[in-house]
Every structure is written in C-alpha cells, then in structure tokens.
Design a protein around this motif. Structure first.
Motif, PDB file in Angstrom:
ATOM      1  N   LEU A 357       0.822  -1.206   0.000  1.00 42.09           N
ATOM      2  CA  LEU A 357       0.000   0.000   0.000  1.00 42.09           C
ATOM      3  C   LEU A 357       0.855   1.254   0.000  1.00 42.09           C
ATOM      4  O   LEU A 357       0.529   2.253  -0.656  1.00 42.09           O
ATOM      5  CB  LEU A 357      -0.941  -0.009   1.210  1.00 42.09           C
ATOM      6  CG  LEU A 357      -2.049  -1.071   1.170  1.00 42.09           C
ATOM      7  CD1 LEU A 357      -2.676  -1.234   2.547  1.00 42.09           C
ATOM      8  CD2 LEU A 357      -3.106  -0.693   0.135  1.00 42.09           C
ATOM      9  N   LEU A 358       1.952   1.200   0.734  1.00 42.88           N
ATOM     10  CA  LEU A 358       2.868   2.340   0.763  1.00 42.88           C
ATOM     11  C   LEU A 358       3.437   2.592  -0.630  1.00 42.88           C
ATOM     12  O   LEU A 358       3.482   3.740  -1.095  1.00 42.88           O
ATOM     13  CB  LEU A 358       3.992   2.081   1.759  1.00 42.88           C
ATOM     14  CG  LEU A 358       5.003   3.214   1.958  1.00 42.88           C
ATOM     15  CD1 LEU A 358       4.321   4.435   2.563  1.00 42.88           C
ATOM     16  CD2 LEU A 358       6.153   2.745   2.855  1.00 42.88           C
ATOM     17  N   ALA A 359       3.859   1.520  -1.297  1.00 42.62           N
ATOM     18  CA  ALA A 359       4.409   1.652  -2.642  1.00 42.62           C
ATOM     19  C   ALA A 359       3.370   2.191  -3.619  1.00 42.62           C
ATOM     20  O   ALA A 359       3.700   2.890  -4.583  1.00 42.62           O
ATOM     21  CB  ALA A 359       4.934   0.298  -3.128  1.00 42.62           C
ATOM     22  N   ARG A 360       2.104   1.894  -3.373  1.00 38.81           N
ATOM     23  CA  ARG A 360       1.019   2.357  -4.226  1.00 38.81           C
ATOM     24  C   ARG A 360       0.638   3.806  -3.941  1.00 38.81           C
ATOM     25  O   ARG A 360      -0.134   4.418  -4.673  1.00 38.81           O
ATOM     26  CB  ARG A 360      -0.193   1.451  -4.009  1.00 38.81           C
ATOM     27  CG  ARG A 360      -1.227   1.486  -5.119  1.00 38.81           C
ATOM     28  CD  ARG A 360      -2.273   0.421  -4.895  1.00 38.81           C
ATOM     29  NE  ARG A 360      -3.217   0.774  -3.833  1.00 38.81           N
ATOM     30  CZ  ARG A 360      -4.183  -0.036  -3.395  1.00 38.81           C
ATOM     31  NH1 ARG A 360      -4.286  -1.262  -3.900  1.00 38.81           N
ATOM     32  NH2 ARG A 360      -5.007   0.349  -2.444  1.00 38.81           N
ATOM     33  N   GLY A 361       1.162   4.339  -2.837  1.00 35.66           N
ATOM     34  CA  GLY A 361       0.851   5.714  -2.480  1.00 35.66           C
ATOM     35  C   GLY A 361      -0.300   5.865  -1.521  1.00 35.66           C
ATOM     36  O   GLY A 361      -0.702   6.987  -1.211  1.00 35.66           O
ATOM     37  N   GLY A 367      -0.720   2.779   6.901  1.00 35.38           N
ATOM     38  CA  GLY A 367      -0.547   2.965   8.339  1.00 35.38           C
ATOM     39  C   GLY A 367      -1.411   2.021   9.145  1.00 35.38           C
ATOM     40  O   GLY A 367      -0.968   1.474  10.167  1.00 35.38           O
ATOM     41  N   HIS A 368      -2.654   1.792   8.703  1.00 37.27           N
ATOM     42  CA  HIS A 368      -3.533   0.851   9.396  1.00 37.27           C
ATOM     43  C   HIS A 368      -2.945  -0.554   9.394  1.00 37.27           C
ATOM     44  O   HIS A 368      -2.900  -1.236  10.434  1.00 37.27           O
ATOM     45  CB  HIS A 368      -4.906   0.827   8.717  1.00 37.27           C
ATOM     46  CG  HIS A 368      -5.767   2.005   9.017  1.00 37.27           C
ATOM     47  ND1 HIS A 368      -6.331   2.228  10.251  1.00 37.27           N
ATOM     48  CD2 HIS A 368      -6.162   3.042   8.229  1.00 37.27           C
ATOM     49  CE1 HIS A 368      -7.044   3.343  10.226  1.00 37.27           C
ATOM     50  NE2 HIS A 368      -6.959   3.861   9.010  1.00 37.27           N
ATOM     51  N   PHE A 369      -2.492  -1.012   8.229  1.00 35.44           N
ATOM     52  CA  PHE A 369      -1.995  -2.383   8.138  1.00 35.44           C
ATOM     53  C   PHE A 369      -0.685  -2.561   8.904  1.00 35.44           C
ATOM     54  O   PHE A 369      -0.457  -3.604   9.527  1.00 35.44           O
ATOM     55  CB  PHE A 369      -1.833  -2.777   6.668  1.00 35.44           C
ATOM     56  CG  PHE A 369      -3.101  -3.275   6.049  1.00 35.44           C
ATOM     57  CD1 PHE A 369      -3.370  -4.632   5.967  1.00 35.44           C
ATOM     58  CD2 PHE A 369      -4.051  -2.385   5.581  1.00 35.44           C
ATOM     59  CE1 PHE A 369      -4.554  -5.092   5.413  1.00 35.44           C
ATOM     60  CE2 PHE A 369      -5.240  -2.831   5.035  1.00 35.44           C
ATOM     61  CZ  PHE A 369      -5.500  -4.191   4.946  1.00 35.44           C
ATOM     62  N   ALA A 386       8.222  -2.869   9.014  1.00 33.91           N
ATOM     63  CA  ALA A 386       7.201  -2.283   8.142  1.00 33.91           C
ATOM     64  C   ALA A 386       6.587  -1.044   8.780  1.00 33.91           C
ATOM     65  O   ALA A 386       6.355  -0.025   8.105  1.00 33.91           O
ATOM     66  CB  ALA A 386       6.124  -3.318   7.841  1.00 33.91           C
ATOM     67  N   ARG A 387       6.310  -1.145  10.064  1.00 30.70           N
ATOM     68  CA  ARG A 387       5.711  -0.002  10.770  1.00 30.70           C
ATOM     69  C   ARG A 387       6.641   1.212  10.725  1.00 30.70           C
ATOM     70  O   ARG A 387       6.206   2.343  10.479  1.00 30.70           O
ATOM     71  CB  ARG A 387       5.424  -0.395  12.216  1.00 30.70           C
ATOM     72  CG  ARG A 387       4.676   0.628  13.065  1.00 30.70           C
ATOM     73  CD  ARG A 387       4.370  -0.008  14.398  1.00 30.70           C
ATOM     74  NE  ARG A 387       3.592   0.806  15.301  1.00 30.70           N
ATOM     75  CZ  ARG A 387       4.046   1.275  16.467  1.00 30.70           C
ATOM     76  NH1 ARG A 387       5.302   1.038  16.848  1.00 30.70           N
ATOM     77  NH2 ARG A 387       3.263   1.972  17.252  1.00 30.70           N
ATOM     78  N   ALA A 388       7.932   0.981  10.951  1.00 26.73           N
ATOM     79  CA  ALA A 388       8.888   2.090  10.903  1.00 26.73           C
ATOM     80  C   ALA A 388       8.965   2.678   9.492  1.00 26.73           C
ATOM     81  O   ALA A 388       9.013   3.903   9.320  1.00 26.73           O
ATOM     82  CB  ALA A 388      10.263   1.614  11.360  1.00 26.73           C
ATOM     83  N   GLU A 389       8.959   1.824   8.479  1.00 28.90           N
ATOM     84  CA  GLU A 389       9.029   2.305   7.098  1.00 28.90           C
ATOM     85  C   GLU A 389       7.810   3.157   6.748  1.00 28.90           C
ATOM     86  O   GLU A 389       7.931   4.242   6.168  1.00 28.90           O
ATOM     87  CB  GLU A 389       9.105   1.117   6.137  1.00 28.90           C
ATOM     88  CG  GLU A 389      10.398   0.327   6.213  1.00 28.90           C
ATOM     89  CD  GLU A 389      10.299  -1.002   5.472  1.00 28.90           C
ATOM     90  OE1 GLU A 389       9.384  -1.143   4.631  1.00 28.90           O
ATOM     91  OE2 GLU A 389      11.112  -1.900   5.747  1.00 28.90           O
ATOM     92  N   VAL A 390       6.632   2.654   7.101  1.00 28.55           N
ATOM     93  CA  VAL A 390       5.399   3.341   6.745  1.00 28.55           C
ATOM     94  C   VAL A 390       5.280   4.676   7.470  1.00 28.55           C
ATOM     95  O   VAL A 390       5.007   5.717   6.857  1.00 28.55           O
ATOM     96  CB  VAL A 390       4.183   2.448   7.045  1.00 28.55           C
ATOM     97  CG1 VAL A 390       2.892   3.258   6.964  1.00 28.55           C
ATOM     98  CG2 VAL A 390       4.133   1.267   6.089  1.00 28.55           C
ATOM     99  N   TYR A 391       5.516   4.664   8.768  1.00 30.29           N
ATOM    100  CA  TYR A 391       5.304   5.897   9.531  1.00 30.29           C
ATOM    101  C   TYR A 391       6.421   6.909   9.311  1.00 30.29           C
ATOM    102  O   TYR A 391       6.220   8.116   9.511  1.00 30.29           O
ATOM    103  CB  TYR A 391       5.085   5.577  11.005  1.00 30.29           C
ATOM    104  CG  TYR A 391       3.661   5.135  11.250  1.00 30.29           C
ATOM    105  CD1 TYR A 391       2.652   6.069  11.440  1.00 30.29           C
ATOM    106  CD2 TYR A 391       3.311   3.791  11.213  1.00 30.29           C
ATOM    107  CE1 TYR A 391       1.335   5.686  11.613  1.00 30.29           C
ATOM    108  CE2 TYR A 391       1.999   3.386  11.391  1.00 30.29           C
ATOM    109  CZ  TYR A 391       1.014   4.342  11.591  1.00 30.29           C
ATOM    110  OH  TYR A 391      -0.291   3.949  11.748  1.00 30.29           O
TER     111      TYR A 391
END
Length: 439
Positions: A357-361, A367-369, A386-391
C-alpha cells in the motif's frame, strides 16, 4: 521601521518565509521597539512590554527555558521594575517568565510584580499538577522531546477576573477581555490609547490551534466570535502570542477575518453534517477547508490541521462515540489484529500488505496495516520494520507539528523494538525545533 517589522512586512507580502521567527535568531538583539512605548520580545511565546510611570506592564511572560534571557533583555533596556504582568492564558509557554522579576523585587525591597489572569487559570494549574505524568508523555510525543518533564510548580496570579477588567498603570489604560478559543481561560488585552491589541493565541501565524489531538477541548465557534470582535476594534498594531506583529488596521482586519472565516467554515460544515445524521467518518470525508485561506502565509496548517479541528467540533457537540456501532464497546485492538492476521496469513502478511500500500501511495491505509501487524504480533521484527518504514513516510508527508510528532514517535517505538537503541536518537534528529509546550 525596526528589523522585526521589516521582516514581518516581507513575510506578509510572501517575500520571505516565517521560518526565521522559529529559530530564535530574532531575539538575539533583545527587545524590539514596535512603536513608541511598545516593546516585543519574539520568543516561542512572545512577550510584550510597555513602560509606564508606575513601572513596566507585561502581557505574557514566556516559558521557563527563556525566563533568564527575557530578564536579561529587559534589563539591557531599562532598570524600571516590573509592575504588572498579564497571562494571556495558562499554557506553560506563557506563564514562566515572572520568577526572575519576583527575585529582583525581593532583593531590591520592592513589592513583587502583580500577576493578573482570568479566573480559570487557577483550575488549569491545579489540573496540571494532578496530571503531571500524562502531560509529560503527550508533550514528549507531540514535540519529539523524550527527556521533557512537565513542570509541577506555578506562579499563580495575584488577581483574577471573570469577564472583563480595566487596569490603569502609570497612565496606561488596559482593557482585559475574556474569551474561549484554544483554551477556556484566555485573556485579550486592548490598549485603546495606543491602538495596540495583544491577542494571545487567538492568532499565531498558523491555522488556528483548534484541533490538537492529544489535548483538552477547544472552542471553535467562541474563537470565531472573538476573532470578529477583535477585527472590529480598529487596532493599528496586533501583537500575537506566537509569530510576527501585524501593523496597519486593514491588514489586521484581513488577518483576523480570514482566521474567523476558516474556523467558521470548518465548524459550520461539521455541524451541518452532524445534524444530517452523519457519522464521524462521513464527516471527515466530506468537510473541506477553504483552499484559498490555507494558502495565506498566516493560516498555513503548520502546527494544527483542519482535519483535527473537525474532530474537536465533533467532540464538543457529539461526545466521544464516532457513530460506528462496532466502536461503542470494541474488542481489544490486539485481539482484533490477531483475528485479522489469522485470516490473512499472519502478522508478516499484514506487514507485507502495508508495504504494498505504501508503494502504491496509499499512505493512510498502509498505516492501518502496519499498526495491525504490530498489534497482532508485537515481537515480530518484520512487523516493526514495516511499521517504521510506513510511519517514516507519513512523517515526511505531514505538514503539522502535531502529526509529525505522533508519526515520529511511532517510528521511534518500532526502532526501539528492533535494536533498543535508536529511539531517542531518531527523535533528536527529527525534532522540528518549533517547540511550544502547551496543553
């Protein structure tokens, strides 16, 4: 025209960034003379001083970190004692500068300065003392300051008032007016003979701080009314609680009127949606802030955000339930996350989907996932990565101090789970440098 006023004029015209104000550079030259008998000390919480025949009158006093610097700046200009100080409200970036003046008065055998404030400052200070731990935690998170500790000792006012008060200090006439906005204990000072309006945090060169997700209730509609009342006074000089002075009646009317229009639009749209039976989720998806107002140099959402204001309007009228029946008496977050992980193939699959989802924008959905992955398995290294990457990406994209603080704190929590050492370093590296200790 003083250096500060020249800079303020360029910022107003869009020819300069307001960022210099937040560096502290402007107060290195001490007090700035805005007009005859009007001095400003441009700190995190501005301090405005007026010499009178009885001594100095001071509107707001700054925070505890800069109390000594304020005292030195004043004494570099004059040795006249401080006679009266007014707190614009009880936030700690406005009420901690009196101490050195109290000590000086004791040393010189003079009466200590008289502090005046609205009567609701008293219960605010008592509430702060009852919730020291909570206040420490939320300000550590909001301002990315892991070592911060909330103060437990306050300079209480000597005089309080309820609705309005008039002061006469050495020939200087000061009218105090109570209003609700960012706080319930706010005081506006109007000096009619000088045409000077000290407005505290009703205007801060940012979108009004009427949301603030970690703090107590704000009052958007009351704020609008106060802004419109102030705009009608005909002030020639506006001295805000944060940010630059504004000089000229037309500019002041425009700035205050625009701030009122922004807040009123958010308030009225939210209430209309609530009246139609919308849930909070539906309200958040339909209410939009006027884009032209958010482009103004004094209304950009750099501290608070319109979305947070909408939530606070909901809270004022609708309480804490968001209209989702599953949220009325919800299962524990960890329990729900484990069930979802079992359905999808484990916490690692949730983490993988967060990255997709992050890669998709789709940053918010990601953030939820990412959070679900950690809730499902707090020991999973992949989930925390993953959490660190996303946030981290959410933090980069955020415009407001409040959002950046929460996202950075989340990154730091997962970084600490991964290696146990990086959390405080991340917070130090990503500090905005625009700290406003408030609650």
């Amino acid at each position: 025209m003083s250096e500060l006023l020249e800079y303020a004029d360029r910022v107003w015209r869009g020819e300069a960034s307001p960022s210099l104000y937040h560096t502290g550079e402007l107060r290195r030259n001490g007090l700035h003379e805005i007009a005859e008998g009007v001095w400003t000390w441009p700190a995190f919480g501005n301090v405005h001083l007026f010499p009178t025949g009885d001594g100095l009158f001071c509107y707001d006093t700054g925070d505890r970190r800069t109390a000594g610097d304020l005292f030195a700046a004043v004494r570099a200009r004059t040795d006249v004692p401080l006679h009266t100080a007014v707190y614009s409200h009880g936030h700690v970036d406005h009420v901690f500068g009196v101490g050195p003046f109290d000590a000086e008065a004791a040393e010189r055998g003079l009466p200590r300065p008289r502090v005046t404030a609205h009567q609701d400052v008293l219960p605010r200070f008592r509430r702060y003392q009852q919730s020291l731990g909570y206040n420490s935690v939320i300000n550590q998170r909001q301002f990315q300051a892991p070592g911060f500790r909330w103060p437990d000792d306050y300079r209480y006012p000597d005089v309080t008032y309820a609705d309005t008060a008039r002061l006469r200090i050495g020939g200087l006439e000061v009218e105090l007016w109570h209003g609700r906005g960012e706080t319930d204990d706010a005081t506006v000072a109007w000096l009619p003979e000088k045409g000077v309006l000290c407005c505290g945090d009703f205007f801060i060169w940012s979108a009004p701080n009427a949301g603030n997700p970690q703090k107590v209730q704000r009052y958007a509609l009351d704020w609008v009314r106060t802004l419109r009342w102030m705009a009608g006074l005909g002030a020639e000089t506006l001295l805000p609680g944060h940010g630059l002075p504004i000089v000229g009646a037309a500019r002041i009317r425009t700035a205050l009127g625009d701030a009122a229009d922004l807040l009123e639009s958010l308030h009225d749209q939210t209430l209309a949606a609530m009246n139609s039976g919308a849930t909070l989720d539906e309200v958040l998806r339909t209410v939009t802030a006027p884009a032209d107002l958010l482009k103004k140099p004094y209304l950009r959402p750099s501290y608070d955000e319109p979305e947070f204001v909408v939530r606070n309007v909901w809270r004022l009228y609708g309480g804490w339930w968001d209209g989702d029946p599953a949220g009325l008496k919800p299962a524990g977050k960890a329990e729900l996350a484990r069930e979802l992980a079992q359905l999808t193939g484990g916490a690692e699959r949730l983490a993988e989907r967060a990255r997709e989802l992050l890669a998709r924008g789709d940053h918010r959905l990601a953030g939820h996932f990412a959070q679900l992955a950690v809730d499902a398995d707090p020991e999973s290294q992949d989930a925390h990565r993953a959490r660190a990457e996303v946030y981290r990406e959410l933090e980069k994209a955020a415009t407001s101090t409040m959002a950046k603080g929460v996202y950075a704190w989340t990154v730091a929590e997962s970084q600490a789970a991964l290696d146990g050492e990086e959390r405080d370093e991340h917070l130090r590296e990503n500090s905005t440098g625009r700290v406003r200790w408030s609650i």
